[in-house]
Design an enzyme around this catalytic site. Structure first.
Site, short mmCIF file in Angstrom:
data_model
loop_
_atom_site.label_atom_id
_atom_site.label_comp_id
_atom_site.label_asym_id
_atom_site.label_seq_id
_atom_site.Cartn_x
_atom_site.Cartn_y
_atom_site.Cartn_z
N LEU A 93 -10.87 -2.80 6.94
CA LEU A 93 -10.89 -2.65 8.39
C LEU A 93 -11.78 -1.46 8.73
O LEU A 93 -11.47 -0.33 8.36
CB LEU A 93 -9.49 -2.40 8.94
CG LEU A 93 -8.47 -3.55 8.94
CD1 LEU A 93 -8.08 -3.97 7.54
CD2 LEU A 93 -7.22 -3.12 9.70
N ILE A 150 -2.69 -0.08 3.80
CA ILE A 150 -3.21 1.03 3.00
C ILE A 150 -4.05 1.95 3.88
O ILE A 150 -4.89 1.48 4.65
CB ILE A 150 -4.08 0.50 1.84
CG1 ILE A 150 -3.32 -0.54 1.02
CG2 ILE A 150 -4.54 1.65 0.94
CD1 ILE A 150 -4.19 -1.30 0.04
N GLY A 180 -9.95 3.75 10.08
CA GLY A 180 -10.47 2.91 9.00
C GLY A 180 -9.52 2.77 7.82
O GLY A 180 -9.02 3.75 7.31
N SER A 181 -9.27 1.56 7.37
CA SER A 181 -8.23 1.36 6.37
C SER A 181 -8.41 0.01 5.68
O SER A 181 -9.45 -0.63 5.76
CB SER A 181 -6.85 1.46 7.03
OG SER A 181 -6.82 0.66 8.19
N ARG A 182 -7.35 -0.43 5.00
CA ARG A 182 -7.41 -1.65 4.19
C ARG A 182 -6.05 -2.35 4.25
O ARG A 182 -5.00 -1.70 4.30
CB ARG A 182 -7.76 -1.26 2.75
CG ARG A 182 -7.88 -2.39 1.74
CD ARG A 182 -8.13 -1.77 0.36
NE ARG A 182 -8.23 -2.76 -0.69
CZ ARG A 182 -9.37 -3.16 -1.24
NH1 ARG A 182 -10.51 -2.63 -0.83
NH2 ARG A 182 -9.38 -4.06 -2.20
#
Length: 215
Positions: A93, A150, A180-182
């Site tokens: 993301l 995450i 921002g991430s996952r």
């Protein structure tokens, strides 16, 4: 009819600060350039915290829980919750994607586990192993799927809006990751036919990751 802005409520404190700062820079400090920069940041902040439109129409599929780019698809041994070989789908993301996490299917929250960790760049594969994360296990008629939120280098907080035992409909907001991430999805191997490939851009509650076999 009650009107509701499509913005997550956790956006408002930061939004108020940025908007007030923009007005202060423009009207009090007479710095229109800096005021414009902060105003653009304010708009970006609202875009980041936007609630995502969700229009699921099928019941025998697994929808993407997040908006972003599929950065990896691989078979792994998920020994902690599903205790079987799984297809892991990793979704990155960016700061331009909405960061809410939606339920990929209709079912029940079977387990939630928060794991503290580091804040590595979410594009790096080892970030999934070392970064702060939150595991959400959903079950539906004997089948289980795991959604893992995450953090990243910028993302520093995970919010989880569901609890164990709660029944959720597909597309229900389960939480949000700040910046921002996952997000990773674990599907038991052999239980679904994948419908995405590495590099695909997926939309939460709209893009189908896979279809259940024999349904």
């Amino acid at each position: 009819m009650k009107f509701k802005l499509p913005i997550d409520q956790r956006a408002w404190p930061g939004s108020a600060i940025l908007l007030a700062l923009s007005f202060l820079l423009y009207f009090i400090c007479h710095l229109p350039g800096w005021a414009l920069v902060v105003f653009i940041l304010w708009m970006g902040h609202l875009v980041f915290f936007r609630d995502l439109p969700c229009r699921p129409q099928e019941t025998n599929v697994i929808y993407s829980p997040a908006c972003g780019t599929v950065v990896d698809i691989e078979t792994v041994a998920e020994d902690q919750f599903l205790k079987t070989a799984c297809i892991k789908i990793g979704i990155f993301l960016s700061i331009f994607d909405g960061h809410v996490t939606l339920a990929p299917l209709t079912g029940e929250i079977d387990h939630i586990q928060y794991v503290p960790g580091k804040f590595l760049n979410a594009l790096k594969q080892d970030s999934a192993l070392k970064n702060e994360a939150n595991w959400i296990v959903l079950k539906k008629e004997g089948k289980k799927v795991v959604v893992k939120q995450i953090t990243g280098a910028i993302a520093r907080r995970i919010y989880c809006d569901v609890k164990v035992g709660e029944k959720v409909a597909v597309g229900r907001k389960m939480g949000i990751i700040c910046y921002g991430s996952r997000v990773e999805v674990y599907i038991p191997e052999g239980m679904s036919r994948l419908q995405v490939r590495k590099g695909d851009y997926v939309r939460a509650g709209q893009s189908i990751l896979g279809a259940w076999i024999n349904e």
